[in-house]
Write an enzyme that holds these catalytic residues in place. Sequence first.
Site, mmCIF file in Angstrom:
data_model
loop_
_atom_site.group_PDB
_atom_site.id
_atom_site.type_symbol
_atom_site.label_atom_id
_atom_site.label_comp_id
_atom_site.label_asym_id
_atom_site.label_seq_id
_atom_site.Cartn_x
_atom_site.Cartn_y
_atom_site.Cartn_z
ATOM 1 N N ASP A 1 -60.471 8.717 23.054
ATOM 2 C CA ASP A 1 -59.698 9.830 23.600
ATOM 3 C C ASP A 1 -60.493 10.515 24.710
ATOM 4 O O ASP A 1 -61.724 10.403 24.759
ATOM 5 C CB ASP A 1 -59.404 10.863 22.501
HETATM 6 N N1 URA Z 1 -60.283 7.992 16.721
HETATM 7 C C1 URA Z 1 -59.813 9.075 17.380
HETATM 8 O O1 URA Z 1 -59.109 9.888 16.816
HETATM 9 N N2 URA Z 1 -60.176 9.236 18.649
HETATM 10 C C2 URA Z 1 -60.978 8.381 19.321
HETATM 11 O O2 URA Z 1 -61.276 8.597 20.485
HETATM 12 C C3 URA Z 1 -61.469 7.269 18.617
HETATM 13 C C4 URA Z 1 -61.109 7.083 17.318
#
Ligand code: URA
Length: 238
Positions: free
Chosen positions: A106
Site C-alpha cells: 500500500d
Molecule cells: N497488507 C496490507 O494490508 N498492506 C500492505 O501493503 C501489505 C500487506
Amino acid sequence: MAKERIDKLLAGAGTRSRRDIKELVRQRRITLNGEAVTDAGQKADISHDIVCLDGTPLALKAHIYIMLHKPAGVVSASSSDCEKTVVDLVPADLRRTGLFPAGRLDKDTTGFVLITDDGAFAHRILSPKNHIEKTYIAVLEHPLCTADIAVLEQGLLLRNGTRFLPASVQILSEDAKQVQVKICEGKYHQIKRMFSAVGNCVTALRRTHMGALELDSALSPGACRELTQAELALILQK
Ligand code: URA
C-alpha cells in the site's frame, strides 16, 4: 537457459531503444559468436553465446532483480500519471524496459519491494501455492490477545467470502501492539483486513523479508540495489 531475441537482450541491458538496436544491426556493428547479426530478432543464449558491439563483448543478463526500501507515499506500480512510483526510484544504471514491482505494498506501507522484469520469477514468489513467506511488522491500535492470534493463525473467512490462509503471528513488544506477521499470499490490504476482522487496526506496516531474505538495513528509504544470485536463492528458500 532459453534463447532470447538479441534486440530484447540489448534493450534490456541499457538505455538503447529497439529502433537504435535495429540501426546497429543494419550497420553490422553487432556480432553473435563472431558473425555479424543481420536480423535484430535473431536469438542468443546468454549462458554461452557471445554478443559483441563493435567487437566488445556485452555483459548481457536475461533479467534484473532489485531490492528497494520503499518509503511511505510512493505507489507500487510501474508508472502513474500523477504519483511517484517504486519504479521511478530505480536509478538510471539499473533501469530496463519492463520493470515492475513483484507484489504490491500500500502507499503508506514501507519496506522491502522486489522490482524485476522477470514475470515468471515474480509469479513463482507470489503464488500462495509455493509457500514463500512475506514477513511484516505491524503496529496495532490495540494490544493483540492470544485468542486473536489463534483466529489469525487458523485462517479467516470474511463476511464477503474472502478467505485468508493461516498466518503466523508473534508479539514483539511488551504492550502487545507491535507484532510480526508472516503470510504466503498478497491479497488487497490483506494484513490490515486481517486485523480489522479481529477488531483491531494497523497504524503502521513494514515488510521486512521476502522468503528468507531480509531487507538490507544499509538501504535507506528510497534506496535500492541489485540482488545477488545467493540472495535470490534466499527468497526462494522456505
Ligand atoms: N497488507 C496490507 O494490508 N498492506 C500492505 O501493503 C501489505 C500487506
